[in-house]
Design a protein around this motif. Structure first.
Motif, PDB file in Angstrom:
ATOM      1  N   ARG A  10       4.756  15.825  -0.527  1.00 58.17           N
ATOM      2  CA  ARG A  10       4.070  14.540  -0.686  1.00 58.17           C
ATOM      3  C   ARG A  10       5.054  13.403  -0.900  1.00 58.17           C
ATOM      4  O   ARG A  10       4.941  12.338  -0.270  1.00 58.17           O
ATOM      5  CB  ARG A  10       3.103  14.607  -1.872  1.00 58.17           C
ATOM      6  N   VAL A  11       6.037  13.590  -1.785  1.00 59.93           N
ATOM      7  CA  VAL A  11       7.013  12.529  -2.040  1.00 59.93           C
ATOM      8  C   VAL A  11       7.779  12.198  -0.757  1.00 59.93           C
ATOM      9  O   VAL A  11       7.976  11.019  -0.426  1.00 59.93           O
ATOM     10  CB  VAL A  11       7.974  12.906  -3.185  1.00 59.93           C
ATOM     11  N   THR A  12       8.174  13.223  -0.022  1.00 59.96           N
ATOM     12  CA  THR A  12       8.890  13.000   1.241  1.00 59.96           C
ATOM     13  C   THR A  12       8.013  12.235   2.231  1.00 59.96           C
ATOM     14  O   THR A  12       8.479  11.296   2.903  1.00 59.96           O
ATOM     15  CB  THR A  12       9.352  14.341   1.843  1.00 59.96           C
ATOM     16  N   GLN A  13       6.736  12.587   2.322  1.00 56.44           N
ATOM     17  CA  GLN A  13       5.811  11.885   3.223  1.00 56.44           C
ATOM     18  C   GLN A  13       5.625  10.436   2.772  1.00 56.44           C
ATOM     19  O   GLN A  13       5.614   9.525   3.609  1.00 56.44           O
ATOM     20  CB  GLN A  13       4.457  12.608   3.276  1.00 56.44           C
ATOM     21  N   GLU A  14       5.476  10.213   1.492  1.00 51.36           N
ATOM     22  CA  GLU A  14       5.299   8.840   0.981  1.00 51.36           C
ATOM     23  C   GLU A  14       6.542   7.994   1.252  1.00 51.36           C
ATOM     24  O   GLU A  14       6.439   6.818   1.604  1.00 51.36           O
ATOM     25  CB  GLU A  14       4.992   8.844  -0.522  1.00 51.36           C
ATOM     26  N   LEU A  15       7.725   8.585   1.106  1.00 47.40           N
ATOM     27  CA  LEU A  15       8.965   7.854   1.409  1.00 47.40           C
ATOM     28  C   LEU A  15       9.042   7.519   2.899  1.00 47.40           C
ATOM     29  O   LEU A  15       9.468   6.422   3.278  1.00 47.40           O
ATOM     30  CB  LEU A  15      10.187   8.666   0.973  1.00 47.40           C
ATOM     31  N   ASP A  24       0.819  -1.208   0.000  1.00 52.91           N
ATOM     32  CA  ASP A  24       0.000   0.000   0.000  1.00 52.91           C
ATOM     33  C   ASP A  24       0.858   1.265   0.000  1.00 52.91           C
ATOM     34  O   ASP A  24       0.551   2.232  -0.699  1.00 52.91           O
ATOM     35  CB  ASP A  24      -0.928   0.005   1.211  1.00 52.91           C
ATOM     36  N   ALA A  25       1.915   1.246   0.792  1.00 52.07           N
ATOM     37  CA  ALA A  25       2.798   2.417   0.854  1.00 52.07           C
ATOM     38  C   ALA A  25       3.503   2.627  -0.484  1.00 52.07           C
ATOM     39  O   ALA A  25       3.663   3.763  -0.943  1.00 52.07           O
ATOM     40  CB  ALA A  25       3.815   2.245   1.979  1.00 52.07           C
ATOM     41  N   PHE A  26       3.910   1.546  -1.113  1.00 59.29           N
ATOM     42  CA  PHE A  26       4.572   1.670  -2.411  1.00 59.29           C
ATOM     43  C   PHE A  26       3.596   2.171  -3.472  1.00 59.29           C
ATOM     44  O   PHE A  26       3.958   2.970  -4.343  1.00 59.29           O
ATOM     45  CB  PHE A  26       5.200   0.346  -2.833  1.00 59.29           C
ATOM     46  N   ALA A  27       2.353   1.732  -3.399  1.00 58.35           N
ATOM     47  CA  ALA A  27       1.354   2.179  -4.374  1.00 58.35           C
ATOM     48  C   ALA A  27       1.153   3.690  -4.298  1.00 58.35           C
ATOM     49  O   ALA A  27       1.047   4.353  -5.336  1.00 58.35           O
ATOM     50  CB  ALA A  27       0.029   1.454  -4.142  1.00 58.35           C
ATOM     51  N   THR A  28       1.129   4.248  -3.102  1.00 52.93           N
ATOM     52  CA  THR A  28       0.962   5.700  -2.983  1.00 52.93           C
ATOM     53  C   THR A  28       2.212   6.433  -3.448  1.00 52.93           C
ATOM     54  O   THR A  28       2.115   7.540  -3.982  1.00 52.93           O
ATOM     55  CB  THR A  28       0.584   6.114  -1.552  1.00 52.93           C
ATOM     56  N   LEU A  29       3.380   5.837  -3.262  1.00 49.16           N
ATOM     57  CA  LEU A  29       4.606   6.443  -3.781  1.00 49.16           C
ATOM     58  C   LEU A  29       4.603   6.387  -5.312  1.00 49.16           C
ATOM     59  O   LEU A  29       4.970   7.361  -5.970  1.00 49.16           O
ATOM     60  CB  LEU A  29       5.852   5.733  -3.229  1.00 49.16           C
ATOM     61  N   GLN A  30       4.173   5.280  -5.868  1.00 49.88           N
ATOM     62  CA  GLN A  30       4.108   5.143  -7.327  1.00 49.88           C
ATOM     63  C   GLN A  30       3.178   6.174  -7.956  1.00 49.88           C
ATOM     64  O   GLN A  30       3.385   6.588  -9.088  1.00 49.88           O
ATOM     65  CB  GLN A  30       3.617   3.748  -7.722  1.00 49.88           C
ATOM     66  N   ALA A  31       2.184   6.592  -7.213  1.00 45.61           N
ATOM     67  CA  ALA A  31       1.237   7.582  -7.738  1.00 45.61           C
ATOM     68  C   ALA A  31       1.916   8.924  -8.012  1.00 45.61           C
ATOM     69  O   ALA A  31       1.367   9.756  -8.727  1.00 45.61           O
ATOM     70  CB  ALA A  31       0.078   7.767  -6.768  1.00 45.61           C
ATOM     71  N   SER A  81      16.849  16.853  -6.354  1.00 51.20           N
ATOM     72  CA  SER A  81      17.431  15.708  -7.070  1.00 51.20           C
ATOM     73  C   SER A  81      17.536  14.484  -6.175  1.00 51.20           C
ATOM     74  O   SER A  81      17.273  13.353  -6.618  1.00 51.20           O
ATOM     75  CB  SER A  81      18.817  16.060  -7.613  1.00 51.20           C
ATOM     76  N   ALA A  82      17.898  14.686  -4.898  1.00 52.03           N
ATOM     77  CA  ALA A  82      18.028  13.553  -3.973  1.00 52.03           C
ATOM     78  C   ALA A  82      16.659  12.939  -3.681  1.00 52.03           C
ATOM     79  O   ALA A  82      16.524  11.703  -3.626  1.00 52.03           O
ATOM     80  CB  ALA A  82      18.693  14.002  -2.682  1.00 52.03           C
ATOM     81  N   ILE A  83      15.639  13.778  -3.515  1.00 52.25           N
ATOM     82  CA  ILE A  83      14.289  13.265  -3.217  1.00 52.25           C
ATOM     83  C   ILE A  83      13.752  12.473  -4.400  1.00 52.25           C
ATOM     84  O   ILE A  83      13.306  11.324  -4.259  1.00 52.25           O
ATOM     85  CB  ILE A  83      13.340  14.429  -2.847  1.00 52.25           C
ATOM     86  N   VAL A  84      13.794  13.076  -5.581  1.00 50.80           N
ATOM     87  CA  VAL A  84      13.266  12.415  -6.779  1.00 50.80           C
ATOM     88  C   VAL A  84      14.121  11.195  -7.135  1.00 50.80           C
ATOM     89  O   VAL A  84      13.589  10.143  -7.518  1.00 50.80           O
ATOM     90  CB  VAL A  84      13.167  13.417  -7.952  1.00 50.80           C
ATOM     91  N   GLY A  85      15.429  11.307  -6.966  1.00 52.17           N
ATOM     92  CA  GLY A  85      16.317  10.176  -7.256  1.00 52.17           C
ATOM     93  C   GLY A  85      16.049   8.999  -6.327  1.00 52.17           C
ATOM     94  O   GLY A  85      16.059   7.836  -6.754  1.00 52.17           O
TER      95      GLY A  85
END
Length: 189
Positions: free
Chosen positions: A118-123, A92-99, A168-172
């Motif tokens: 959002r990306v930081t929270q999902e990670l 479930d956590a990966f699915a929200t990150l994939q979004a 770059s570090a977050i998206v990478g």
């Protein structure tokens, strides 16, 4: 009119029977209430078979009903709630990150606050889910190491300018974890 009054009086005369019925209904309600609130239902008295039970039985039942009412009015202990909700499942956590994979922003343009937050929270949620997974954190060694490196860089500052600085570090990290998870489909399907 006289006939009606006499008929009504005839219905109302056996007040003792009506009193027994009322008492029986009250006892049934008390017993039902007690059985819903007590841990041991065998302590509650069974309901009398009929309202015409012997007076001694009714007295015993009334005492039991009083005890049941007292037990029902006593406070019961509620089970303790967990301090924090359990982490999400890795899938479930990966699915929200994939979004977030098709989303991006332009650092400095003012459109990154929501995206990077959002990306930081999902990670963060994926990190918690991987650590709590029954397979153990050793199974997720690479993604956990990548997230630890990112979280060390970010520290506790989650302001937009700080997150944009580490764009770059977050998206990478997000993209690297996506690649790792694609190689481990049993973890997210």
């Amino acid at each position: 009119m006289l006939v009606r009054t006499t008929a009504r009086d005839g219905i109302r005369r056996p007040t003792a029977a009506r009193g027994l019925r009322t008492a029986a209904v009250a006892m049934l309600a008390a017993v039902a209430l007690a059985s819903c609130t007590q841990d041991t239902p065998q302590d509650a008295a069974p309901a009398p078979a009929s309202p015409s039970a012997a007076p001694a039985d009714n007295a015993d039942s009334a005492d039991n009903a009083d005890q049941a009412e007292q037990a029902a009015s006593e406070p019961t202990e509620e089970p303790a709630l967990p301090a924090e909700p359990a982490p999400e499942a890795v899938r479930d956590a990966f699915a929200t990150l994939q979004a977030t994979l098709n989303d991006t922003c332009t650092p400095g343009a003012g459109d990154c606050a929501y995206f990077l937050g959002r990306v930081t929270q999902e990670l963060t949620e994926l990190d918690e889910a991987m650590r709590a997974d029954p397979k153990g954190p050793g199974h997720f060694k690479q993604p956990l190491a990548d997230m630890k490196t990112l979280f060390t860089k970010l520290g506790i500052d989650r302001s937009t300018p700080h997150l944009e600085k580490h764009f770059s570090a977050i998206v990478g990290t997000r993209d690297g974890i996506n690649t790792w998870m694609q190689d481990h489909p049993d973890d997210y399907r």
